[in-house]
Design a protein around this motif. Structure first.
Motif, PDB file in Angstrom:
ATOM      1  N   GLN A   1      35.518  44.918  48.068  1.00 10.62           N
ATOM      2  CA  GLN A   1      37.157  44.610  49.267  1.00 10.62           C
ATOM      3  C   GLN A   1      37.740  45.906  49.686  1.00 10.62           C
ATOM      4  OE1 GLN A   1      39.093  42.250  47.762  1.00 10.62           O
ATOM      5  NE2 GLN A   1      37.069  41.775  46.467  1.00 10.62           N
ATOM      6  N   HIS A   2      36.079  46.553  49.380  1.00  7.99           N
ATOM      7  CA  HIS A   2      35.600  47.885  50.731  1.00  7.99           C
ATOM      8  C   HIS A   2      35.516  47.834  52.426  1.00  7.99           C
ATOM      9  CE1 HIS A   2      35.714  52.563  50.635  1.00  7.99           C
ATOM     10  NE2 HIS A   2      34.495  52.194  51.524  1.00  7.99           N
ATOM     11  N   PRO A   3      36.685  48.548  52.755  1.00  9.21           N
ATOM     12  CA  PRO A   3      37.408  49.913  52.697  1.00  9.21           C
ATOM     13  C   PRO A   3      38.803  49.254  52.382  1.00  9.21           C
ATOM     14  CG  PRO A   3      36.854  49.838  55.128  1.00  9.21           C
ATOM     15  CD  PRO A   3      36.342  48.081  54.578  1.00  9.21           C
ATOM     16  N   LYS A   4      39.195  49.913  51.281  1.00 10.61           N
ATOM     17  CA  LYS A   4      41.328  49.474  51.762  1.00 10.61           C
ATOM     18  C   LYS A   4      41.583  51.058  51.481  1.00 10.61           C
ATOM     19  CE  LYS A   4      41.577  44.834  49.149  1.00 10.61           C
ATOM     20  NZ  LYS A   4      41.623  44.085  50.159  1.00 10.61           N
ATOM     21  N   THR A   5      43.350  50.967  52.150  1.00  8.22           N
ATOM     22  CA  THR A   5      44.122  52.122  51.464  1.00  8.22           C
ATOM     23  C   THR A   5      43.814  52.703  49.617  1.00  8.22           C
ATOM     24  OG1 THR A   5      45.554  51.221  51.721  1.00  8.22           O
ATOM     25  CG2 THR A   5      44.643  51.720  53.914  1.00  8.22           C
ATOM     26  N   LYS A   6      44.234  53.044  49.712  1.00 11.74           N
ATOM     27  CA  LYS A   6      44.660  53.755  48.051  1.00 11.74           C
ATOM     28  C   LYS A   6      45.300  51.953  47.793  1.00 11.74           C
ATOM     29  CE  LYS A   6      46.763  55.945  44.152  1.00 11.74           C
ATOM     30  NZ  LYS A   6      47.462  57.546  44.083  1.00 11.74           N
ATOM     31  N   GLU A   7      47.087  52.202  48.874  1.00 13.87           N
ATOM     32  CA  GLU A   7      47.442  51.323  48.707  1.00 13.87           C
ATOM     33  C   GLU A   7      47.301  49.963  48.254  1.00 13.87           C
ATOM     34  OE1 GLU A   7      47.838  53.453  50.857  1.00 13.87           O
ATOM     35  OE2 GLU A   7      49.248  54.943  49.929  1.00 13.87           O
ATOM     36  N   GLU A   8      46.383  49.413  49.077  1.00 14.30           N
ATOM     37  CA  GLU A   8      46.373  48.182  49.173  1.00 14.30           C
ATOM     38  C   GLU A   8      45.080  48.032  48.219  1.00 14.30           C
ATOM     39  OE1 GLU A   8      45.326  47.758  53.766  1.00 14.30           O
ATOM     40  OE2 GLU A   8      43.396  48.413  53.154  1.00 14.30           O
ATOM     41  N   TRP A   9      44.165  49.073  47.885  1.00 15.11           N
ATOM     42  CA  TRP A   9      43.634  48.886  46.053  1.00 15.11           C
ATOM     43  C   TRP A   9      44.284  48.633  44.810  1.00 15.11           C
ATOM     44  CZ3 TRP A   9      38.874  47.807  45.553  1.00 15.11           C
ATOM     45  CH2 TRP A   9      37.825  48.412  46.575  1.00 15.11           C
ATOM     46  N   VAL A  10      45.483  49.669  44.432  1.00 14.02           N
ATOM     47  CA  VAL A  10      46.925  49.364  43.806  1.00 14.02           C
ATOM     48  C   VAL A  10      47.376  47.778  43.873  1.00 14.02           C
ATOM     49  CG1 VAL A  10      48.648  50.660  43.187  1.00 14.02           C
ATOM     50  CG2 VAL A  10      47.171  51.921  44.127  1.00 14.02           C
ATOM     51  N   LYS A  11      47.584  47.329  44.876  1.00 14.09           N
ATOM     52  CA  LYS A  11      47.991  45.990  44.935  1.00 14.09           C
ATOM     53  C   LYS A  11      46.846  45.634  44.720  1.00 14.09           C
ATOM     54  CE  LYS A  11      50.765  42.901  48.256  1.00 14.09           C
ATOM     55  NZ  LYS A  11      51.040  42.311  49.762  1.00 14.09           N
ATOM     56  N   LEU A  12      45.962  45.391  44.880  1.00  9.54           N
ATOM     57  CA  LEU A  12      45.400  44.337  45.016  1.00  9.54           C
ATOM     58  C   LEU A  12      44.585  44.298  42.884  1.00  9.54           C
ATOM     59  CD1 LEU A  12      42.730  42.972  44.834  1.00  9.54           C
ATOM     60  CD2 LEU A  12      41.274  44.681  45.696  1.00  9.54           C
ATOM     61  N   PHE A  13      44.546  45.219  42.701  1.00  5.00           N
ATOM     62  CA  PHE A  13      44.309  45.867  40.853  1.00  5.00           C
ATOM     63  C   PHE A  13      45.164  44.873  40.247  1.00  5.00           C
ATOM     64  CE2 PHE A  13      40.802  48.029  41.906  1.00  5.00           C
ATOM     65  CZ  PHE A  13      39.516  48.236  40.850  1.00  5.00           C
ATOM     66  N   LYS A  14      46.786  45.353  40.783  1.00  6.30           N
ATOM     67  CA  LYS A  14      48.003  44.927  40.038  1.00  6.30           C
ATOM     68  C   LYS A  14      47.746  43.448  39.771  1.00  6.30           C
ATOM     69  CE  LYS A  14      50.945  48.671  40.435  1.00  6.30           C
ATOM     70  NZ  LYS A  14      53.046  49.325  40.551  1.00  6.30           N
ATOM     71  N   LYS A  15      47.426  43.273  40.878  1.00  5.55           N
ATOM     72  CA  LYS A  15      47.284  41.307  41.198  1.00  5.55           C
ATOM     73  C   LYS A  15      46.508  41.484  39.769  1.00  5.55           C
ATOM     74  CE  LYS A  15      45.473  39.032  44.375  1.00  5.55           C
ATOM     75  NZ  LYS A  15      45.855  38.256  45.346  1.00  5.55           N
ATOM     76  N   THR A  16      44.747  41.916  39.444  1.00  5.94           N
ATOM     77  CA  THR A  16      43.825  41.516  39.381  1.00  5.94           C
ATOM     78  C   THR A  16      43.954  41.343  37.876  1.00  5.94           C
ATOM     79  OG1 THR A  16      43.489  41.023  41.739  1.00  5.94           O
ATOM     80  CG2 THR A  16      41.430  41.180  39.455  1.00  5.94           C
ATOM     81  N   PHE A  17      44.405  42.906  37.285  1.00  7.60           N
ATOM     82  CA  PHE A  17      43.487  43.529  36.099  1.00  7.60           C
ATOM     83  C   PHE A  17      45.120  44.315  35.777  1.00  7.60           C
ATOM     84  CE2 PHE A  17      40.742  44.664  38.699  1.00  7.60           C
ATOM     85  CZ  PHE A  17      39.637  44.429  37.455  1.00  7.60           C
ATOM     86  N   ARG A  18      45.677  44.286  34.504  1.00  5.20           N
ATOM     87  CA  ARG A  18      46.678  44.192  33.378  1.00  5.20           C
ATOM     88  C   ARG A  18      46.473  46.044  33.667  1.00  5.20           C
ATOM     89  NH1 ARG A  18      47.972  40.764  28.183  1.00  5.20           N
ATOM     90  NH2 ARG A  18      47.828  38.027  29.937  1.00  5.20           N
ATOM     91  N   PHE A  19      47.490  47.312  32.646  1.00  3.07           N
ATOM     92  CA  PHE A  19      48.377  48.270  32.933  1.00  3.07           C
ATOM     93  C   PHE A  19      47.474  49.117  34.723  1.00  3.07           C
ATOM     94  CE2 PHE A  19      48.643  52.165  30.758  1.00  3.07           C
ATOM     95  CZ  PHE A  19      49.977  51.724  29.679  1.00  3.07           C
ATOM     96  N   THR A  20      47.228  48.403  35.012  1.00  2.00           N
ATOM     97  CA  THR A  20      46.934  49.081  36.696  1.00  2.00           C
ATOM     98  C   THR A  20      47.227  49.884  37.295  1.00  2.00           C
ATOM     99  OG1 THR A  20      45.877  47.280  37.404  1.00  2.00           O
ATOM    100  CG2 THR A  20      44.627  48.312  36.034  1.00  2.00           C
ATOM    101  N   GLY A  21      48.133  50.705  37.240  1.00  2.00           N
ATOM    102  CA  GLY A  21      49.674  51.759  38.093  1.00  2.00           C
ATOM    103  C   GLY A  21      49.049  52.056  39.098  1.00  2.00           C
ATOM    104  N   GLY A  22      49.398  52.786  39.839  1.00  2.00           N
ATOM    105  CA  GLY A  22      48.907  53.230  40.903  1.00  2.00           C
ATOM    106  C   GLY A  22      47.987  55.285  40.490  1.00  2.00           C
ATOM    107  N   GLU A  23      48.446  55.698  39.953  1.00  2.00           N
ATOM    108  CA  GLU A  23      47.528  56.595  38.974  1.00  2.00           C
ATOM    109  C   GLU A  23      45.723  56.186  38.675  1.00  2.00           C
ATOM    110  OE1 GLU A  23      47.078  60.566  38.814  1.00  2.00           O
ATOM    111  OE2 GLU A  23      48.484  59.756  40.113  1.00  2.00           O
ATOM    112  N   ILE A  24      46.676  55.178  37.876  1.00  2.00           N
ATOM    113  CA  ILE A  24      45.369  54.625  37.330  1.00  2.00           C
ATOM    114  C   ILE A  24      44.453  54.224  37.974  1.00  2.00           C
ATOM    115  CG2 ILE A  24      44.409  52.242  35.946  1.00  2.00           C
ATOM    116  CD1 ILE A  24      46.534  53.494  34.287  1.00  2.00           C
TER     117      ILE A  24
END
Length: 184
Positions: free
Chosen positions: A125-148
């Motif tokens: 997945q690398h490199p991504k901006t933090k915003e792109e990472w957050v979007k990916l993690f929210k789509k993929t995992f549970r309980f993964t907001g921006g700060e986490i």
């Protein structure tokens, strides 16, 4: 405030060793072992709304309660395991966080099957901006907001910010992971 930016004396002596160990030996350093990556994700999820110090103090009990963060074992947890975790004072007894750990373990098994490992999936997945990472993690995992997501990725070397350039550990991290310096 990060430990490296803390004013000397701000952290009482009895707490310094706990923070210093994590800061000097773990925070920002890459993790290649999938079970350890999963463990860090579980700990970051459990920190939400609480202090990181509390999570660090409970790391050993988290490891014991979550089968040493063995992904396959946690993915197979059933209702008895959920009940056990929700009754265990050594972990954070929050149903959403417990369920997230179990469901995220199942997701990681799927990622491992498709990509060889959780670590490989992250690296792809690398490199991504933090915003792109957050979007990916929210789509993929549970309980993964921006700060986490941000803290998880900083803690494993995929986003900068774990240490400032004046921190001696910053240079140690660079030796282990040049990706850490890439701006997100």
């Amino acid at each position: 405030m990060s430990y490296c930016a803390a004013i000397p004396g701000m952290v009482p002596e009895e707490r310094k060793a706990l923070h210093k160990n994590y800061h000097d030996n773990h925070y920002g350093f890459p993790i290649a072992d999938d079970n350890e990556l999963f463990g860090r994700l579980v700990m970051e999820i459990n920190q939400a709304g609480l202090s990181w110090e509390m999570i660090l103090k409970k790391e050993d009990t988290f490891r014991a309660a979550y089968s040493q963060f063995d992904i396959a074992t946690v993915a197979a947890y059933g209702e008895d395991d959920r009940a056990r975790l929700l009754a265990d004072p050594g972990v954070v007894r929050n149903r959403l966080k417990v369920n997230a750990a179990i469901e995220n373990a199942k997701t990681i098994l799927t990622l491992q099957a498709a990509h060889g490992s959780f670590a490989n999936w992250i690296a792809l997945q690398h490199p991504k901006t933090k915003e792109e990472w957050v979007k990916l993690f929210k789509k993929t995992f549970r309980f993964t907001g921006g700060e986490i997501v941000g803290e998880f990725l900083m803690s494993i070397g995929y986003l900068p910010g774990a240490h400032n350039e004046n921190c001696p550990i910053y240079h140690e991290v660079l030796k282990h992971n040049p990706k850490w310096t890439e701006k997100a």
